[in-house]
Design an enzyme around this catalytic site. Structure first.
Site, short mmCIF file in Angstrom:
data_model
loop_
_atom_site.label_atom_id
_atom_site.label_comp_id
_atom_site.label_asym_id
_atom_site.label_seq_id
_atom_site.Cartn_x
_atom_site.Cartn_y
_atom_site.Cartn_z
N CYS A 55 0.83 -1.20 0.00
CA CYS A 55 0.00 0.00 0.00
C CYS A 55 0.87 1.26 0.00
O CYS A 55 2.09 1.20 0.11
CB CYS A 55 -0.91 0.00 1.22
N ALA A 58 3.20 1.62 2.86
CA ALA A 58 4.39 0.78 2.72
C ALA A 58 5.44 1.48 1.87
O ALA A 58 6.63 1.46 2.18
CB ALA A 58 4.02 -0.57 2.11
N ARG A 89 12.47 -4.56 6.43
CA ARG A 89 12.96 -4.37 5.07
C ARG A 89 14.47 -4.50 4.95
O ARG A 89 15.04 -4.45 3.88
CB ARG A 89 12.49 -3.01 4.54
N HIS A 187 5.76 6.27 -2.62
CA HIS A 187 7.05 6.83 -3.03
C HIS A 187 6.86 8.28 -3.46
O HIS A 187 7.61 9.17 -3.09
CB HIS A 187 7.64 6.07 -4.23
#
Lengths: 534, 452
Positions: A55, A58, A89, A187
């Site tokens: 999503c 994330a 991550r 992003h």
């Protein structure tokens, strides 16, 4: 020889009508005979087909913000989202002396039922206060989760107020999970905020003649450490890294660099574009994955700066590094050669890793992105043709203009045009250029499709993530996580390539594969003997 | 104090409700879970389960977008269900909500009823909706609530000779062990849920999207007519207790026992089985009990030097605390991220003075746990992998148990229940203490006796 066209047709036949039509557009068999081939990407996920996508939260908090060491990243929301991004991550961060490092922390406002009903702003304000008082960070980020936007918490107002009160940057990211169609939206949201509020807020004198930024490198498994080692050795001045092993302090000074290197095009191209527009810094698409990719990148960089000393130093370092690794890689190549790979990862890695696989003799036969856009497949020239969807419009498009004070022309127009012919300056040609005719490109692959493709193509290695890793391994196919590297790495640069070759060779050649069939399965006599004995 | 900060959770010792639901539904035969909400939720939970179980974990999502938050998620949910049915052909679909679906007020019961009425493909499928807002509790409540909803939806009036076993959140290997114990009593049973194969499937070349195994619909149905229920969970609230529902609705006698870790807790479980079946335990069990006792006597001298911090889901913390207490190992700190007053109540009731100095905190986080660990001179940590946050800073060893174990292999195969499981687990704890002792005891002696 498998007929890939038939394969895809069979694969699609399991879907109900509309979903079939939708999924078909996300697949393509490369055919260079056709003038221009297209693939659909960055559109809404078909519900219920077991996508691997994440999503917006994330992409924003997990990917872009998370690696920044000196920031306390507060997740505003119920506990899950914060928990699930805690250390998962594998972006590494090493604080320099005196620097703060919050990488191993997870901060959440842990919203409860009453906060959803009555609003969570007060709680957020208090949480910021607590974080500032105890942890004394250089900055704070606030990332919104699904309920926050829905209940109308104004995180921007809270951030503004806190910033004034505590005198440190407090950045608010409206990255609610439902925004956009994948982590890609996150992003973009993170990029916009950096440009609006961080880059260009602090000046700095370059330490060497070659100040650069490294964008879209997140230091997974220490990739960034290896890249920094090489860049330091040559003599580059790395002003900032966005964002692996990075700090917000450094990003403030990013506008003082003379070149932006773009590793992950998908997650960071927005900033690269905007910095060129605003500060006149050109960007170069680079790839530090693979030995040849690394060499080419270093040579392009040296050529960009057009400095004899730098060019010479670059060649020296390449020679020295190559000398250390080439025999070892050759050894592993012998053990891997002739095999094939399917890659499904990220918005760049399915492309980047093909070089590295090739260097150990493994050909990639299927490649796809989880959250790529059409330009990541087809190249940036397609950008003007991409239609804006309602989901795209929900992410504000940031317009930047020339910063008259800080704008500096780094290259003359002629030199820029000349270099553009010689290297991917301001250019990315997409995944398709890495593929051969007849090979498959597939977007937003899901578990069902993974199973069909692996079963038909039987690659020696499936490069993907943890969610589909065990689908492959249950089918007897070695799976390498290219998101987190299975607790290994680094894989970038020269030394990383050796690690990668070692890990892939170990996976393909593990003796375990010899024991799959139990002896009594092959040998009817044993069964008979046992039967007789009882 | 339960937490260092009032408004900030620093390094969570809990997950959200849908995670618990995801594990519970994996224990139902040919079932798949649909999470109604943003797709990130299902992705995160699949990721976390895959790291622990090392198995494919398919959880569908309705992939709601901004549009869905405005106009409702009906279309996405129904489309998602259609696609999932087509691709997976499940027998059961659990439909759970997320923060998003709950905040916009999605009525999944109504949507499912409509879907069943509208769609031919839905007619042979059992749907089980569960409301699991991420802000409504932790994975602990999500797990037990899902079990209760399955039973509420499916259990039928009747009369049979079976015993219901409601399992806590155990490992697949532990579920297999429970079955062995049940089989040693030669009883027929309904075990809910049964993740023994679905989350720890043997290697087989023919990949199955929905692995074999799991509790069947028929078994859940027959739970309404069983002769007794044994529920593994000593602390859970009645509202999320499937056993309580069966007692209230079908008058099935309920025996609620702790997770069978530690001699006393295993005794209680075996005793309950013995009571409901009227049969004496198999001599093998008595033998295993004797062996455990023998081991306890032998290693008490080492264990008495231990000061443990135990953290994780409340049921596990309670049972491990019991194991420590009966072995003279001081449970200096008991901590859980869930909200529960029962952990403290029950331990005080059972152990009185022995836990007088034990710090028991609920609704807490690892930042707080770490402070107490240092304050209370803890020398061993017992809990899931996230405790490594403390190990990495303070060098205190961590014995990994529970969910998730994502930085070591074998979390899904670990057995800490039953007499033999408990004693192996105890050995691991004792050896961890010995490891620590022998790695530094010469220096410690020297410092203490020679340099004073």
């Amino acid at each position: 020889m498998i007929d890939n066209k038939n394969l895809l047709e069979n694969l699609l036949s399991a879907y109900p009508g509309k979903s079939m039509k939708n999924r078909k557009e996300h697949m393509m068999i490369k055919d260079s005979g056709e003038e221009k081939q297209h693939i659909m990407a960055n559109t809404r996920t078909v519900p219920g087909i077991m996508t691997n996508r994440g999503c917006a939260y994330a992409g924003c908090k997990g990917v872009v913000l998370g690696p920044l060491k000196d920031v306390v990243h507060i997740t505003h929301g119920p506990i899950g989202c914060s928990y699930y991004t805690w250390g998962t991550r594998r972006h590494k961060g090493r604080a320099k002396d005196g620097e703060k490092n919050f990488i191993s922390y997870s901060f959440s406002t842990d919203m409860q039922d009453p906060d959803i009903v009555f609003g969570g702003e007060r709680k957020l304000k208090q949480a910021i206060k607590e974080a500032v008082e105890i942890f004394e960070p250089e900055a704070i980020s606030i990332s919104a989760t699904c309920p926050v936007g829905l209940i109308g918490d104004d995180i921007n107002a809270v951030a503004k107020e806190a910033q004034a009160e505590y005198g440190i940057p407090v950045l608010a990211f409206s990255c609610e999970g439902y925004k956009g169609v994948s982590q890609s939206a996150g992003h973009h949201i993170a990029n916009n905020n950096f440009m609006e509020n961080v880059v260009g807020t602090k000046d700095r004198e370059p330490k060497t003649k070659y100040p650069i930024n490294l964008l879209g490198e997140y230091n997974i498994g220490g990739d960034g450490f290896e890249i920094s080692r090489i860049l330091d050795k040559i003599g580059y001045d790395v002003v900032s890294i966005m964002t692996g092993d990075g700090t917000l302090e450094e990003i403030k000074e990013a506008h003082t660099a003379d070149l932006n290197l773009v590793q992950c095009h998908r997650s960071i191209n927005y900033i690269a574009e905007m910095m060129e527009e605003k500060y006149g810094i050109p960007w170069l698409k680079i790839n530090f994955i693979g030995v040849q990719g690394t060499i080419e990148t270093l040579r392009n960089m040296a050529k960009y700066f057009d400095d004899e000393e730098l060019i010479q130093r670059t060649e020296e370092v390449i020679e020295e590094e190559l000398g250390e690794i080439k025999d070892v890689i050759a050894q592993y190549k012998k053990m891997c050669e002739g095999n094939t790979a399917c890659l499904f990862v990220g918005g760049s890695r399915a492309h980047h890793y093909q070089n590295l696989f090739k260097e150990i003799g493994i050909e990639t036969v299927v490649a796809g992105y989880e959250f790529g856009h059409r330009d990541d497949y087809e190249g940036r020239e397609i950008i003007p043709d991409i239609e804006m969807t309602a989901d795209d419009r929900n992410i504000p498009e940031l317009k930047v203009t020339k910063d008259e004070k800080r704008y500096k022309l780094r290259l003359s127009e002629e030199r820029y045009e000349q270099l553009k012919k010689e290297m991917p300056l301001g250019e990315y040609k997409g995944l398709v250029t890495a593929m051969e005719d007849g090979q498959i490109l597939i977007d937003d692959l899901n578990h069902y499709e993974t199973e069909v493709l692996l079963d038909a193509l039987k690659p020696a290695v499936f490069g993907s993530g943890i969610k589909d890793k065990y689908v492959a391994q249950k089918m007897g196919i070695f799976s390498k996580q290219l998101h987190s590297y299975d607790y290994s790495g680094p894989y970038a640069g020269f030394k990383g390539a050796v690690n990668f070759a070692r890990d892939i060779s170990a996976g393909i050649n593990t003796p375990t594969w010899n024991y799959i069939t139990a002896p009594w399965k092959n040998d009817p006599e044993i069964e008979a003997e046992l039967g007789g004995a009882s | 104090m339960a937490r260092n900060f009032i408004n900030l959770d620093v390094n969570p010792c809990k997950m959200c409700m849908p995670m618990g639901a995801a594990i519970a539904f994996k224990g139902i035969e040919k079932s798949i879970l649909m999470m109604h909400g943003s797709q990130g939720c299902s992705t995160y939970m699949r990721r976390h389960m895959a790291t622990h179980y090392n198995e494919p974990v398919d959880i569908a999502s309705s992939s709601l977008t901004e549009q869905g938050t405005v106009y409702g998620g009906e279309n996405n949910l129904k489309k998602g269900l259609r696609n999932t049915i087509q691709l997976y052909q499940p027998k059961v679909i659990g439909v759970v909500t997320t923060c998003l679906a709950e905040t916009i007020g999605e009525d999944i019961d109504r949507l499912i009823n409509e879907f069943v009425a509208e769609e031919e493909i839905a007619k042979d499928i059992t749907f089980i909706p569960v409301a699991t807002p991420g802000y409504g509790g932790t994975e602990y409540e999500g797990y037990y609530l899902s079990l209760r909803k399955m039973v509420e939806r499916l259990a039928e009036e009747g009369s049979n000779d079976k015993v219901n076993i409601i399992a806590g959140n155990l490992t697949p290997a532990e579920i297999r062990r429970i079955k062995e114990i049940l089989e040693s009593f030669s009883i027929s049973y309904n075990l809910l849920p049964d993740i023994s194969k679905t989350l720890d499937a043997p290697y087989s070349k023919d990949y199955q999207k929905l692995p074999d195994g799991g509790t069947t619909i028929e078994e859940i149905k027959s739970m309404g007519g069983a002769k007794a229920t044994i529920e593994l969970g000593a602390l859970l609230d009645e509202k999320i207790s499937a056993g309580q529902f069966l007692e209230d609705e079908f008058r099935i006698p309920l025996y609620r026992v702790a997770l069978p870790i530690g001699l006393a807790n295993v005794d209680k479980f075996i005793n309950a089985l013995s009571k409901v079946t009227g049969a004496k335990p198999d001599p093998k069990l008595t033998e295993a009990r004797g062996r455990m006792l023998d081991a306890m006597v032998d290693s008490h001298k080492y264990n008495a030097q231990g000061r443990a911090a135990i953290f994780g889901q409340p049921e596990l913390v309670y049972s491990i605390a019991t194991l420590c207490l009966e072995n003279g190992l001081v449970p200096a700190l008991l901590a859980t991220g869930a909200k529960t007053s029962k952990l403290e109540e029950l331990l005080k009731k059972d152990f009185g003075l022995a836990v007088e100095d034990t710090v028991i905190i609920d609704d807490t986080d690892f930042d707080t746990i770490r402070d107490y660990v240092n304050k209370l001179d803890v020398n061993i940590l017992i809990g899931h992998s996230d405790g490594k946050f403390i190990t990495e800073r303070d060098g205190i060893p961590l014995v990994r148990v529970g969910f998730p174990i994502h930085d070591r292999v074998g979390g899904q195969r670990k057995v800490t229940i039953g007499y033999d499981g408990s004693v192996n687990f105890l050995d691991e704890i004792t050896n961890t203490l010995l490891d620590r002792k022998y790695s530094s005891y010469r220096e410690d002696m020297y410092d203490k006796h020679f340099t004073g």
